[in-house]
Design an enzyme around this catalytic site. Structure first.
Site, PDB file in Angstrom:
ATOM      1  N   ARG A  48     -18.570 -64.896  31.163  1.00  0.00           N
ATOM      2  CA  ARG A  48     -20.007 -64.783  31.993  1.00  0.00           C
ATOM      3  C   ARG A  48     -20.114 -63.671  32.966  1.00  0.00           C
ATOM      4  NH1 ARG A  48     -21.929 -70.820  32.108  1.00  0.00           N
ATOM      5  NH2 ARG A  48     -22.165 -71.312  29.449  1.00  0.00           N
ATOM      6  N   ASP A  70     -20.140 -62.737  37.614  1.00  0.00           N
ATOM      7  CA  ASP A  70     -21.132 -62.620  38.537  1.00  0.00           C
ATOM      8  C   ASP A  70     -22.274 -62.269  38.778  1.00  0.00           C
ATOM      9  OD1 ASP A  70     -19.714 -65.677  38.856  1.00  0.00           O
ATOM     10  OD2 ASP A  70     -18.859 -65.024  40.580  1.00  0.00           O
ATOM     11  N   TYR A 112      -8.802 -60.356  36.918  1.00  0.00           N
ATOM     12  CA  TYR A 112      -9.211 -59.332  37.932  1.00  0.00           C
ATOM     13  C   TYR A 112      -8.616 -58.496  38.570  1.00  0.00           C
ATOM     14  CZ  TYR A 112     -12.959 -62.192  35.518  1.00  0.00           C
ATOM     15  OH  TYR A 112     -13.873 -62.665  35.270  1.00  0.00           O
ATOM     16  N   ARG A 131     -13.081 -65.355  43.034  1.00  0.00           N
ATOM     17  CA  ARG A 131     -13.820 -65.499  44.239  1.00  0.00           C
ATOM     18  C   ARG A 131     -13.652 -66.526  45.971  1.00  0.00           C
ATOM     19  NH1 ARG A 131     -19.520 -64.710  43.604  1.00  0.00           N
ATOM     20  NH2 ARG A 131     -20.055 -64.710  45.739  1.00  0.00           N
TER      21      ARG A 131
END
Length: 255
Positions: A53, A55, A113, A201
């Site tokens: 998805r 952010d 990531y 995050r």
């Protein structure tokens, strides 16, 4: 009668102008812009499956989508046509046919990531929106001791946004978690079999508390065991986060 093809496309995008990948009401997303470009080429709106998805304002160095179509356009021509209609902050970089049961999200076995921090007293305007400007000292030896606590299989409830939790398994297996530095650019790279909402995050925000001396590296293990979002640190801003790689078993991304 035309046969159905299942296509796997790899995109790259700067998420600064988008509210994530997935289509939303009253917000421009990458999926919306991509599907509009695709419809102009195919003359139809196929059901597009995204690998993640992402952010709002998060970037992707590699984002995979799949969709089925009876259109016969060759993969190379599709890439060129998409890049003609897509805005300059989104690019199609590869396309190939894959088995009909392939799904960009459910066939994924892992993702990687990277979170980028510009660790310098003065900001770099060319990194605005692409790295967190953090001017306090960062001890990478200390940060890597904290990151090592994430390795392995854990319940990551403490590292998931509270308002986004869905009933289900909150366990994820982290295979890589490491901090590195090149000049003033500091990066945290993390790979896992899956990620929860805001997970990376929150990991970064919590480890920055370690850098500030408000937590010790070993506290990460305690926070994981707490299974409580309030036990972890703040959520780092989205602008420094990039989806770097998407992993599939026995499927290549190039044409």
């Amino acid at each position: 009668m035309r046969s159905v093809r299942n296509l796997l496309l790899t995109l790259r995008y700067d998420g600064s102008n988008y509210h994530g990948w997935q289509i939303q009401q009253n917000a421009v997303t990458v999926q919306q812009v991509f599907q509009e470009a695709l419809a102009k080429i195919l003359g139809e709106c196929p059901d597009v499956k995204g690998c993640s998805r992402t952010d709002s304002f998060v970037h992707a160095l590699e984002f995979c989508v799949s969709f089925k179509t009876e259109h016969t356009i060759p993969c190379e021509r599709l890439i060129g046509a998409l890049n003609h209609f897509l805005p300059e902050d989104i690019a199609a970089i590869s396309c190939r046919e894959v088995p009909l049961d392939f799904h960009a999200r459910y066939s994924c076995i892992g993702k990687e990531y990277v979170y980028r921090i510009w660790n310098c007293r003065t900001r770099d305007p060319f990194l605005r929106g692409r790295a967190l400007h953090y001017w306090y000292p960062l001890d990478l030896e200390k940060l890597n001791r904290a990151a090592a606590c994430f390795l392995g299989k854990h319940d990551f409830t403490s590292f998931c946004a509270v308002d986004a939790r869905e009933p289900g398994n909150m366990e994820r297996t982290v295979t890589k978690a490491v901090w590195s530095r090149e000049g003033n650019m500091v990066e945290f790279t993390v790979a896992a079999d899956g990620f929860l909402y805001h997970m990376v995050r929150i990991m970064v925000g919590t480890m920055l508390r370690v850098a500030q001396g408000k937590l010790q590296p070993e506290d990460i293990s305690r926070i994981l065991l707490a299974c409580d979002r309030s036990a972890a640190g703040p959520t780092a801003p989205p602008q420094g986060l990039f989806l770097k790689q998407v992993f599939y078993r026995d499927v290549k991304r190039d044409a």
